[in-house]
Enzyme design. Structure first.
Site, PDB file in Angstrom:
ATOM      1  N   LEU A 124       0.881  -1.131  -0.009  1.00  0.00           N
ATOM      2  CA  LEU A 124       0.242   0.071   0.001  1.00  0.00           C
ATOM      3  C   LEU A 124       0.908   1.241   0.044  1.00  0.00           C
ATOM      4  O   LEU A 124       1.725   1.485   1.124  1.00  0.00           O
ATOM      5  CB  LEU A 124      -0.935   0.008   1.409  1.00  0.00           C
ATOM      6  N   HIS A 228       6.039   0.976  12.875  1.00  0.00           N
ATOM      7  CA  HIS A 228       6.889   2.328  12.516  1.00  0.00           C
ATOM      8  C   HIS A 228       5.898   3.499  12.437  1.00  0.00           C
ATOM      9  O   HIS A 228       4.487   3.167  12.086  1.00  0.00           O
ATOM     10  CB  HIS A 228       7.425   1.939  10.985  1.00  0.00           C
TER      11      HIS A 228
END
Length: 343
Positions: A124, A228
């Site tokens: 994505l 992250h």
């Protein structure tokens, strides 16, 4: 009108440019023309039904309406072949010694292949200029619409993994404490190899015994299951679709891995088939956003458009009907413009 469609060989330049705009860290979309060319060719063959299921992958692109590639997303129907898909599973171990009347309650990471054979959602990515526009959500949900029209192509369980936490220097404490001790390469190289050539070297080099979390440095323990910062939006979208985290993490950076039953994914479960109709000017003000896709695999298109649904019909603008190929009498599939607990 912006829409999502299967990647085509003519998209290679655009996909390479997109990968270059993202910088490093997107291992399934490296700025490598040869790797991306092979990925697109495999996707084209997959949409044409020319590959075995274990080899298929479906790459979608966000088209600006003029052929310009603005983003990507993908489905990998059968991950882990032939070496297995590797994860660490967080487990609890309770032990007690009656002789000294002492209990020990510890956690460990055990190597697992539980996701082998499942379908992975990934790759994505949107152009940095489109952040906050809804483009990423459209690309993410378009994958589930593809699943909704052809569930037979995908596994009963879908999973997705987040990039693990890194500090301001790009360092991952878990890798430094574990992976770096067994692989004679840096984290970026190992991650790229895993994404582009498979998991054979992981199977050969990764330690097979459980890792006791208490024996790891504090900074390594703290990042287990922590995504992250750039992966936080992706995690939020997965949660809104019903994906859940149950202690599985990536073997390299300990990023979280989440899963959901295919038919329970919110976009899939709430999707319905309908006959397209033209939205009248008088009705247009009352129309609300809907995610709509064509039901032809080769001619797959997905778009977010204002529409009204009633009595098995979905009324939408003429340009949307034409884009979906529904002006020739084909039915379409729609899902609400927003779904899930976080919608």
């Amino acid at each position: 009108m912006r829409f999502v469609r299967p990647a085509e060989t003519r998209d290679l330049d655009g996909v390479v440019a997109l990968a270059e705009s993202l910088g490093s860290g997107m291992t399934t979309l490296p700025a490598d023309r040869a790797v991306l060319g092979e990925k697109i060719e495999r996707s084209v063959a997959s949409f044409r039904g020319q590959l075995d299921r274990a080899q298929t992958q479906y790459l979608l692109v966000l088209d600006a309406g003029d052929g310009t590639v603005q983003g990507t997303s993908a489905l990998y129907p059968h991950v882990g072949s032939p070496y297995g898909f590797f994860s660490y599973k967080r487990l609890r171990l309770v032990q007690r010694s009656q002789a000294v009347d002492v209990s020990c309650d510890v956690e460990m990471l055990a190597l697992a292949n539980d996701y082998t054979g499942t379908t992975e959602v990934g790759t994505l990515a949107i152009h940095p200029s489109l952040k906050g526009t809804g483009a990423g959500r459209l690309l993410a949900r378009a994958r589930y619409m593809l699943v909704a029209i052809r569930p037979d192509l995908f596994a009963p369980l879908l999973m997705g993994e987040m990039r693990g936490w890194q500090d301001d220097r790009g360092e991952n404490p878990f890798w430094n404490a574990v992976g770096a001790r067994f692989f004679s390469m840096d984290f970026a190289t190992a991650d790229l190899l895993s994404a582009t050539r498979g998991a054979d070297f992981i199977a050969e080099l990764l330690p097979k015994h459980p890792l006791y979390i208490e024996l790891l440095p504090p900074d390594a323990r703290e990042v287990i299951g922590k995504p992250h910062r750039n992966s936080m939006p992706a995690r939020s979208m997965l949660r809104s679709e019903g994906f859940r985290y149950e202690g599985y993490v990536d073997v390299f950076d300990a990023g979280p891995q989440m899963h959901c039953d295919r038919d329970q994914i919110a976009t899939v479960a709430q999707s319905r088939q309908a006959r397209p109709a033209t939205l009248s000017p008088n009705a247009a003000p009352a129309a609300t956003p809907h995610l709509i896709c064509s039901e032809d695999l080769l001619g797959f298109r997905a778009v977010m458009a204002s529409a009204q649904v009633a009595d098995g019909e979905i009324a939408l603008a003429t340009d949307a009907i034409q884009l979906l190929g529904a002006d020739r009498g084909a039915t379409v599939r729609w899902s609400p413009g927003a779904v899930g607990v976080a919608a």
